[in-house]
Design a protein around this motif. Structure first.
Motif, PDB file in Angstrom:
ATOM      1  N   PHE A 199      -3.182  58.204  12.104  1.00  0.00           N
ATOM      2  CA  PHE A 199      -1.740  57.973  11.958  1.00  0.00           C
ATOM      3  C   PHE A 199      -0.942  59.169  12.480  1.00  0.00           C
ATOM      4  O   PHE A 199       0.050  59.007  13.193  1.00  0.00           O
ATOM      5  N   CYS A 200      -1.383  60.364  12.114  1.00  0.00           N
ATOM      6  CA  CYS A 200      -0.659  61.575  12.530  1.00  0.00           C
ATOM      7  C   CYS A 200      -0.654  61.731  14.044  1.00  0.00           C
ATOM      8  O   CYS A 200       0.390  62.032  14.638  1.00  0.00           O
TER       9      CYS A 200
ATOM     10  N   VAL B 270       8.987  58.489   8.979  1.00  0.00           N
ATOM     11  CA  VAL B 270       7.992  57.415   9.143  1.00  0.00           C
ATOM     12  C   VAL B 270       6.597  57.915   8.788  1.00  0.00           C
ATOM     13  O   VAL B 270       5.828  57.210   8.128  1.00  0.00           O
ATOM     14  N   LEU B 271       6.244  59.125   9.201  1.00  0.00           N
ATOM     15  CA  LEU B 271       4.909  59.644   8.880  1.00  0.00           C
ATOM     16  C   LEU B 271       4.736  59.838   7.378  1.00  0.00           C
ATOM     17  O   LEU B 271       3.682  59.517   6.823  1.00  0.00           O
TER      18      LEU B 271
ATOM     19  N   PHE C  85      10.410  60.880  12.996  1.00  0.00           N
ATOM     20  CA  PHE C  85       8.982  61.177  12.941  1.00  0.00           C
ATOM     21  C   PHE C  85       8.554  61.586  11.536  1.00  0.00           C
ATOM     22  O   PHE C  85       7.584  61.057  10.986  1.00  0.00           O
TER      23      PHE C  85
ATOM     24  N   MET D 138       1.515  58.881  15.652  1.00  0.00           N
ATOM     25  CA  MET D 138       2.941  59.125  15.406  1.00  0.00           C
ATOM     26  C   MET D 138       3.452  60.309  16.225  1.00  0.00           C
ATOM     27  O   MET D 138       4.581  60.280  16.728  1.00  0.00           O
TER      28      MET D 138
ATOM     29  N   PHE E 140       6.392  60.266  18.921  1.00  0.00           N
ATOM     30  CA  PHE E 140       7.488  61.229  18.821  1.00  0.00           C
ATOM     31  C   PHE E 140       7.729  61.903  20.171  1.00  0.00           C
ATOM     32  O   PHE E 140       8.875  61.994  20.643  1.00  0.00           O
TER      33      PHE E 140
ATOM     34  N   LEU F  23       4.152  56.401   5.993  1.00  0.00           N
ATOM     35  CA  LEU F  23       2.799  55.908   6.257  1.00  0.00           C
ATOM     36  C   LEU F  23       1.764  56.574   5.358  1.00  0.00           C
ATOM     37  O   LEU F  23       0.824  55.925   4.897  1.00  0.00           O
TER      38      LEU F  23
END
Length: 165
Positions: free
Chosen positions: A88-89, A115-116, A112, A92, A96, A119
Motif C-alpha cells: 500500500f505504501c 488516504v494512506l 497522500f 500510494m 503521489f 488505508l
C-alpha cells in the motif's frame, strides 16, 4: 538471557547507521565567513533520528518476541496478505509522485497522507477526522516551513499556485 528478536537487530543497525551519518557530518566543509555551519541541520536531523531509533531499540528489547507475529500463508494471496501494508505504501507513494504535476506538493501531500492513513488505520468517521487533522497540520506545516521559512520552491501543480496570488 533472552534471544534478540528482529526488531532489536534492526534497531541496532539503524543506530549504527545514525552513528556513521553523524560521523560523516564532520567531513562537511566549513565556510570562512560567519554563518550557520552547513553541518548543523544534518546533525539536528540525525540526532532526532537517533533518539527515535533508541526508543525503538528500548521497545524492541521490552517487547514479547511472539507478540504480533503474522504467519504467512502459502501461495500468491498469502504473499499479498503478509506484505499488504508495505505494498500500500509503495503504490500510494507512486501515485503521489505521478499526481505531483497536477496536484502539486501541498494538495498532493495532504491527499497522500490522508488516504494512506485511511488505508492503514481504517475509515471510521472519528478516524477520518484524526487522519484529516494530521494530514493538514503535518503537511501544511512542512510546506509552509519550506516555502516561506526556507524559500524552497516546491511543485505547485495546476490546481493551486500560492505564488500567483
Amino acid at each position: 538471557m533472552t534471544r534478540l528478536n528482529k526488531d532489536t537487530i534492526v534497531a541496532i543497525m539503524l543506530l549504527c547507521l545514525c552513528a556513521v551519518f553523524f560521523w560523516a557530518t564532520f567531513d562537511i566543509r566549513q565556510p570562512d565567513y560567519g554563518v550557520l555551519m552547513p553541518s548543523t541541520w544534518p546533525r539536528v536531523i540525525i540526532v532526532a533520528l537517533s533518539i527515535l531509533c533508541s526508543i525503538y531499540f528500548i521497545q524492541s528489547i521490552r517487547a514479547d518476541n511472539t507478540n504480533g507475529i503474522l504467519e504467512r500463508e502459502p501461495g500468491f494471496t498469502g504473499f499479498f496478505k503478509y506484505w499488504r501494508n508495505p505494498l500500500f505504501c509503495f503504490v500510494m507513494f507512486f501515485l503521489f509522485l505521478a499526481s505531483m504535476p497536477i496536484l502539486g506538493m501541498l494538495i498532493g501531500g495532504v491527499t497522500f497522507v490522508f488516504v494512506l492513513m485511511g488505508l492503514l488505520g481504517g475509515w471510521a468517521p472519528r478516524q477520518m477526522l484524526i487522519h484529516a487533522s494530521v494530514a493538514l497540520i503535518s503537511v501544511g506545516a512542512m510546506w509552509s516551513l519550506f516555502t516561506y521559512g526556507l524559500g524552497v520552491i516546491l511543485p505547485v501543480g495546476m490546481i493551486f499556485n500560492p505564488f500567483a496570488l
